[in-house]
Design an enzyme around this catalytic site. Sequence first.
Site, short mmCIF file in Angstrom:
data_model
loop_
_atom_site.label_atom_id
_atom_site.label_comp_id
_atom_site.label_asym_id
_atom_site.label_seq_id
_atom_site.Cartn_x
_atom_site.Cartn_y
_atom_site.Cartn_z
N ARG A 165 0.84 -1.21 0.00
CA ARG A 165 0.00 0.00 0.00
C ARG A 165 0.87 1.25 0.00
NH1 ARG A 165 -4.14 -2.32 4.68
NH2 ARG A 165 -5.39 -3.62 3.29
N GLU A 211 -5.67 -3.97 -2.76
CA GLU A 211 -4.92 -3.56 -1.55
C GLU A 211 -5.83 -2.81 -0.57
OE1 GLU A 211 -2.14 -4.34 -0.53
OE2 GLU A 211 -1.00 -5.05 -2.26
P1 TGC Z 1 -7.24 -7.15 12.77
O1 TGC Z 1 -7.83 -7.86 13.95
O2 TGC Z 1 -7.39 -5.68 12.65
O3 TGC Z 1 -5.70 -7.50 12.66
C1 TGC Z 1 -5.20 -8.83 12.75
C2 TGC Z 1 -3.72 -8.73 13.08
O4 TGC Z 1 -3.04 -8.10 11.98
C3 TGC Z 1 -2.43 -6.83 12.44
N1 TGC Z 1 -2.66 -5.86 11.36
C4 TGC Z 1 -1.71 -5.33 10.61
N2 TGC Z 1 -0.37 -5.47 10.64
C5 TGC Z 1 0.34 -4.78 9.71
N3 TGC Z 1 -0.21 -4.00 8.78
C6 TGC Z 1 -1.56 -3.84 8.73
N4 TGC Z 1 -2.11 -3.07 7.77
C7 TGC Z 1 -2.37 -4.53 9.67
N5 TGC Z 1 -3.69 -4.59 9.88
C8 TGC Z 1 -3.87 -5.41 10.94
C9 TGC Z 1 -3.17 -6.49 13.72
O5 TGC Z 1 -2.38 -5.70 14.55
C10 TGC Z 1 -3.43 -7.87 14.31
O6 TGC Z 1 -2.21 -8.34 14.85
P2 TGC Z 1 -2.21 -9.30 16.15
O7 TGC Z 1 -0.77 -9.45 16.48
O8 TGC Z 1 -3.01 -8.55 17.19
O9 TGC Z 1 -2.87 -10.57 15.73
O10 TGC Z 1 -7.81 -7.89 11.49
P3 TGC Z 1 -9.21 -7.79 10.85
O11 TGC Z 1 -9.59 -9.14 10.37
O12 TGC Z 1 -10.17 -7.10 11.77
O13 TGC Z 1 -8.84 -6.85 9.61
C11 TGC Z 1 -9.73 -5.95 9.15
C12 TGC Z 1 -9.30 -5.30 7.81
C13 TGC Z 1 -10.58 -5.06 7.06
C14 TGC Z 1 -8.62 -4.00 8.12
C15 TGC Z 1 -8.35 -6.20 6.98
O14 TGC Z 1 -8.93 -7.44 6.79
C16 TGC Z 1 -8.04 -5.58 5.62
O15 TGC Z 1 -7.12 -4.79 5.49
N6 TGC Z 1 -8.81 -5.96 4.54
C17 TGC Z 1 -8.53 -5.57 3.19
C18 TGC Z 1 -8.02 -6.75 2.40
C19 TGC Z 1 -7.02 -6.36 1.37
O16 TGC Z 1 -6.49 -5.27 1.34
N7 TGC Z 1 -6.66 -7.31 0.50
C20 TGC Z 1 -5.62 -7.09 -0.42
C21 TGC Z 1 -5.24 -8.38 -1.13
S1 TGC Z 1 -3.66 -8.32 -1.94
C22 TGC Z 1 -3.87 -7.28 -3.23
O17 TGC Z 1 -4.85 -6.67 -3.44
C23 TGC Z 1 -2.69 -7.14 -4.11
S2 TGC Z 1 -2.88 -6.04 -5.42
C24 TGC Z 1 -1.28 -6.13 -5.91
C25 TGC Z 1 -0.88 -5.27 -7.01
O18 TGC Z 1 -1.07 -5.72 -8.17
O19 TGC Z 1 -0.28 -4.20 -6.76
P1 FAD Z 2 -15.62 -7.13 -1.82
O1 FAD Z 2 -14.85 -7.31 -0.57
O2 FAD Z 2 -16.69 -8.11 -2.13
O3 FAD Z 2 -16.25 -5.67 -1.80
C1 FAD Z 2 -17.29 -5.26 -2.71
C2 FAD Z 2 -17.73 -3.85 -2.30
O4 FAD Z 2 -18.24 -3.87 -0.96
C3 FAD Z 2 -16.56 -2.85 -2.30
O5 FAD Z 2 -17.03 -1.60 -2.74
C4 FAD Z 2 -16.21 -2.75 -0.83
O6 FAD Z 2 -15.58 -1.53 -0.49
C5 FAD Z 2 -17.57 -2.90 -0.18
N1 FAD Z 2 -17.46 -3.36 1.20
C6 FAD Z 2 -16.97 -4.54 1.67
N2 FAD Z 2 -16.98 -4.57 3.00
C7 FAD Z 2 -17.47 -3.37 3.40
C8 FAD Z 2 -17.71 -2.77 4.66
N3 FAD Z 2 -17.42 -3.41 5.82
N4 FAD Z 2 -18.23 -1.51 4.69
C9 FAD Z 2 -18.49 -0.84 3.55
N5 FAD Z 2 -18.28 -1.36 2.33
C10 FAD Z 2 -17.77 -2.60 2.26
N6 FAD Z 2 -5.65 -10.05 -4.24
C11 FAD Z 2 -4.61 -10.85 -3.87
O7 FAD Z 2 -4.69 -11.57 -2.87
N7 FAD Z 2 -3.44 -10.84 -4.59
C12 FAD Z 2 -3.27 -10.07 -5.69
O8 FAD Z 2 -2.19 -10.08 -6.29
C13 FAD Z 2 -4.37 -9.26 -6.12
N8 FAD Z 2 -4.27 -8.54 -7.27
C14 FAD Z 2 -5.38 -7.92 -7.76
C15 FAD Z 2 -5.35 -7.34 -9.03
C16 FAD Z 2 -6.50 -6.77 -9.55
C17 FAD Z 2 -6.47 -6.21 -10.95
C18 FAD Z 2 -7.68 -6.69 -8.79
C19 FAD Z 2 -8.93 -6.04 -9.34
C20 FAD Z 2 -7.72 -7.25 -7.54
C21 FAD Z 2 -6.58 -7.88 -7.01
N9 FAD Z 2 -6.62 -8.51 -5.76
C22 FAD Z 2 -5.56 -9.28 -5.35
C23 FAD Z 2 -7.87 -8.58 -5.01
C24 FAD Z 2 -8.25 -7.29 -4.29
O9 FAD Z 2 -7.45 -7.09 -3.17
C25 FAD Z 2 -9.73 -7.37 -3.93
O10 FAD Z 2 -10.46 -7.23 -5.13
C26 FAD Z 2 -10.13 -6.32 -2.91
O11 FAD Z 2 -9.53 -6.57 -1.66
C27 FAD Z 2 -11.66 -6.26 -2.71
O12 FAD Z 2 -12.22 -7.54 -2.55
P2 FAD Z 2 -13.46 -7.97 -3.46
O13 FAD Z 2 -13.11 -7.70 -4.88
O14 FAD Z 2 -13.81 -9.38 -3.09
O15 FAD Z 2 -14.64 -7.01 -3.08
#
Ligand code: TGC
Ligand code: FAD
Length: 427
Positions: free
Chosen positions: A286, A406
């Site tokens: 991020r 992300e």
């Molecule tokens: P939560 O209870 O808040 O935390 C669990 C444990 O994790 C620690 N933690 C973090 N540590 C480092 N950095 C962060 N950003 C952290 N956030 C939480 C936290 O301190 C705790 O540690 P411990 O030791 O107490 O166990 O967890 P939660 O389940 O309530 O999390 C909530 C939430 C929504 C914030 C989290 O699930 C989240 O960030 N969701 C978004 C998912 C996401 O961003 N997915 C991305 C997938 S990868 C991707 O998209 C790659 S794109 C790549 C590209 O092409 O560039």
């Molecule tokens: P959802 O979680 O189903 O969300 C759908 C909608 O609901 C969104 O608008 C969201 O903001 C909203 N929503 C969800 N929860 C809430 C809430 N609590 N309150 C309000 N609104 C909410 N992932 C990987 O692991 N590795 C990768 O390398 C990777 N690369 C990617 C590359 C691309 C091009 C794309 C499009 C995605 C990639 N991702 C990867 C996945 C990406 O991280 C997810 O798409 C993203 O985290 C959102 O998850 P989702 O698509 O399932 O949407």
Amino acid sequence: MFAFLSSFDATVMPQPAPPDPKTASSSPTPSASETWDPAAFDPPDFYDLDALLSDEATAVRDRVRAFVTEEVVPIIEKYAQRGEFPRHLISSFAEHGLLGPTLPPEYGGEGHSNIAYGLIMQELERGDSGLRSFCSVTGALVMYPIWQYGSDAQKERWLPALARGEAIGCFGLTEPDVGSNPAEMQTRARRDGDGWVLDGHKRWSTNATIADVAVIWAKDEDDTVRGFLVETDRDGVETPPIDDSWSLRAAVTSEVVLDGVRVPDAARLPEVSGLKGPLSCLTQARYGICWGTIGAAMACFDTARQHAQNREQFGGPIGRFQLMQERLVDMVQEITKAQLLNWRLGTLKEAGTMRPQQVSLAKRNNCQTALDVARSARQVLGGNGVTSMYPVMRHMNNLESVVTYEGTHEVHTLIVGEDVTGLNAFT
Ligand code: TGC
Ligand code: FAD
């Protein structure tokens, strides 16, 4: 009757030669007032942030800027139009030290500062978000967890090869039914003798189809999240591409299907368990996105400014109109604020005091800023702005992914919301 079908092999069919990306074009022929010169890129730096950069950061930034102008900008539109990742650039990424740039040299990194790392991401995304994605995933989502949580053997095996671009990695957290809330992941890791068996389905994994190794996050029999380094040629691993996307068309995005995949215990990342493993990697990626998106915004602003100065309507350049000037000023104002945010975030990261919530605020702001700038720049370009004659619509479509991956805009809102209220909106 159809016996010949059984011997059909599409891979040996004669294929038409791909068009030369440097010359092939089906864009309208530009008129004299429609010139956009990428070599004349004049990045906005309204508050002279350059003066704050170290010599190291400036030199790295200038090197990557020249690389993008010379090797990326001339070809990227055609690759994006064809939906093809310019794979030949991987060796250039390695040569320029763009893969894992902050890691120490003993593992193939460059030992760069966090500001220099941010500037690398900025310049790459000025070229294309997909190329920044490739480098982000490699450095922040594959090399970082190996570096932080891997064994010595894992570090030696993978880090230098990833830094040299000889191995490609991907990151599997998201699943078809589990995106914003990875705590609900379904992928399972079951103990089996001295190894593990993985079953599950990851989706949206950048690079996976071309990857050698996947960082897979799975829950064990105690529901504890664990990370595994899974070679993609293991039995039971499939990585089909998702190739019908209108966004990030010059990047590879895929599914990862794991069907009874056996890995030794040596494939497990030994130094981490729990969700903080993958979430800590996300913080690194991020951070890069905060900088990268502003590179895309700078490209869009510069294109719009050049066009506003050159394009004539009603007897003079459209840039003289107050409404056009307001658009350009809004762009430079928001880019400047985002640059200041990035610079401060970088100094906090360098000092080791950066909090994930601070990254969330910048990710949220800068993705939205870049999208707004791209959409406004497209308006400045008029009709031709929807074609590949200009880079803006490609950036705009790419940013639709970047604002989602992300952590979506909403997720980052709620992360910061919890920080400022002390109340968790996710539960
Ligand atoms: P939560 O209870 O808040 O935390 C669990 C444990 O994790 C620690 N933690 C973090 N540590 C480092 N950095 C962060 N950003 C952290 N956030 C939480 C936290 O301190 C705790 O540690 P411990 O030791 O107490 O166990 O967890 P939660 O389940 O309530 O999390 C909530 C939430 C929504 C914030 C989290 O699930 C989240 O960030 N969701 C978004 C998912 C996401 O961003 N997915 C991305 C997938 S990868 C991707 O998209 C790659 S794109 C790549 C590209 O092409 O560039
Ligand atoms: P959802 O979680 O189903 O969300 C759908 C909608 O609901 C969104 O608008 C969201 O903001 C909203 N929503 C969800 N929860 C809430 C809430 N609590 N309150 C309000 N609104 C909410 N992932 C990987 O692991 N590795 C990768 O390398 C990777 N690369 C990617 C590359 C691309 C091009 C794309 C499009 C995605 C990639 N991702 C990867 C996945 C990406 O991280 C997810 O798409 C993203 O985290 C959102 O998850 P989702 O698509 O399932 O949407």
